[in-house]
Design a protein around this motif. Structure first.
Motif, PDB file in Angstrom:
ATOM      1  N   CYS A  20       0.829  -1.036  -0.120  1.00 61.15           N
ATOM      2  CA  CYS A  20       0.001   0.043   0.082  1.00 61.15           C
ATOM      3  C   CYS A  20       0.688   1.092   0.014  1.00 61.15           C
ATOM      4  O   CYS A  20       0.597   2.268  -0.787  1.00 61.15           O
ATOM      5  CB  CYS A  20      -0.830   0.064   1.103  1.00 61.15           C
ATOM      6  SG  CYS A  20      -0.239  -0.142   2.766  1.00 61.15           S
ATOM      7  N   ALA A  21       1.996   1.084   0.890  1.00 66.72           N
ATOM      8  CA  ALA A  21       3.019   2.545   0.775  1.00 66.72           C
ATOM      9  C   ALA A  21       3.549   2.529  -0.384  1.00 66.72           C
ATOM     10  O   ALA A  21       3.773   3.801  -0.995  1.00 66.72           O
ATOM     11  CB  ALA A  21       3.808   2.097   1.973  1.00 66.72           C
ATOM     12  N   CYS A  24       1.222   4.167  -3.056  1.00 64.72           N
ATOM     13  CA  CYS A  24       0.596   5.576  -2.646  1.00 64.72           C
ATOM     14  C   CYS A  24       1.256   6.954  -3.172  1.00 64.72           C
ATOM     15  O   CYS A  24       2.559   7.199  -3.092  1.00 64.72           O
ATOM     16  CB  CYS A  24       0.670   6.085  -1.303  1.00 64.72           C
ATOM     17  SG  CYS A  24       0.061   7.465  -0.614  1.00 64.72           S
ATOM     18  N   ILE A  29       1.193   6.624   3.540  1.00 63.59           N
ATOM     19  CA  ILE A  29       1.018   5.376   4.385  1.00 63.59           C
ATOM     20  C   ILE A  29       2.690   5.221   4.683  1.00 63.59           C
ATOM     21  O   ILE A  29       3.392   5.076   3.562  1.00 63.59           O
ATOM     22  CB  ILE A  29       0.366   4.371   3.937  1.00 63.59           C
ATOM     23  CG1 ILE A  29      -1.077   4.719   3.659  1.00 63.59           C
ATOM     24  CG2 ILE A  29       0.307   2.993   4.453  1.00 63.59           C
ATOM     25  CD1 ILE A  29      -1.745   3.509   2.670  1.00 63.59           C
ATOM     26  N   CYS A  42      -3.099  12.190   2.278  1.00 66.16           N
ATOM     27  CA  CYS A  42      -4.132  11.639   1.614  1.00 66.16           C
ATOM     28  C   CYS A  42      -4.898  12.386   0.504  1.00 66.16           C
ATOM     29  O   CYS A  42      -5.418  13.324   1.199  1.00 66.16           O
ATOM     30  CB  CYS A  42      -5.001  10.655   2.571  1.00 66.16           C
ATOM     31  SG  CYS A  42      -6.050   9.842   1.633  1.00 66.16           S
ATOM     32  N   CYS A  48      -4.219   2.664  -2.723  1.00 62.90           N
ATOM     33  CA  CYS A  48      -3.745   1.693  -1.621  1.00 62.90           C
ATOM     34  C   CYS A  48      -4.802   0.642  -1.101  1.00 62.90           C
ATOM     35  O   CYS A  48      -4.071  -0.604  -0.913  1.00 62.90           O
ATOM     36  CB  CYS A  48      -3.430   2.356  -0.424  1.00 62.90           C
ATOM     37  SG  CYS A  48      -4.786   3.279   0.324  1.00 62.90           S
ATOM     38  N   CYS A  52      -4.145  -3.648  -1.869  1.00 69.90           N
ATOM     39  CA  CYS A  52      -3.557  -4.577  -0.707  1.00 69.90           C
ATOM     40  C   CYS A  52      -4.030  -5.932  -1.238  1.00 69.90           C
ATOM     41  O   CYS A  52      -4.910  -6.290  -1.374  1.00 69.90           O
ATOM     42  CB  CYS A  52      -4.474  -4.118   0.478  1.00 69.90           C
ATOM     43  SG  CYS A  52      -4.315  -5.389   2.013  1.00 69.90           S
TER      44      CYS A  52
END
Length: 64
Positions: A20-21, A24, A29, A42, A48, A52
């Motif tokens: 997810c990081a 982004c 994140i 955000c 993200c 996942c």
């Protein structure tokens, strides 16, 4: 402007892979020994959540 979201993690599902990081675009994140969401960075794109691999991320809409 679109909806603003707050990304939440299910810590029982998350194994801190960092996927997810990694996707982004605003670095909202951070993943190391724990998962941390930086709400002020955000842009509510939800990339993200889609990235996942175990479905550990959800969101809720927040008022602006």
């Amino acid at each position: 402007m679109g909806k603003k979201i707050l990304v939440k993690v299910n810590e029982d599902k998350c194994y801190l892979c960092g996927g997810c990081a990694g996707v982004c675009p605003t670095l909202a994140i951070e993943v190391s020994s724990s998962w941390h969401f930086l709400e002020d960075k955000c842009i509510s794109c939800m990339i993200c959540i889609k990235a996942c691999p175990v479905g550990a991320l959800t969101y809720e809409e927040v008022s602006q």
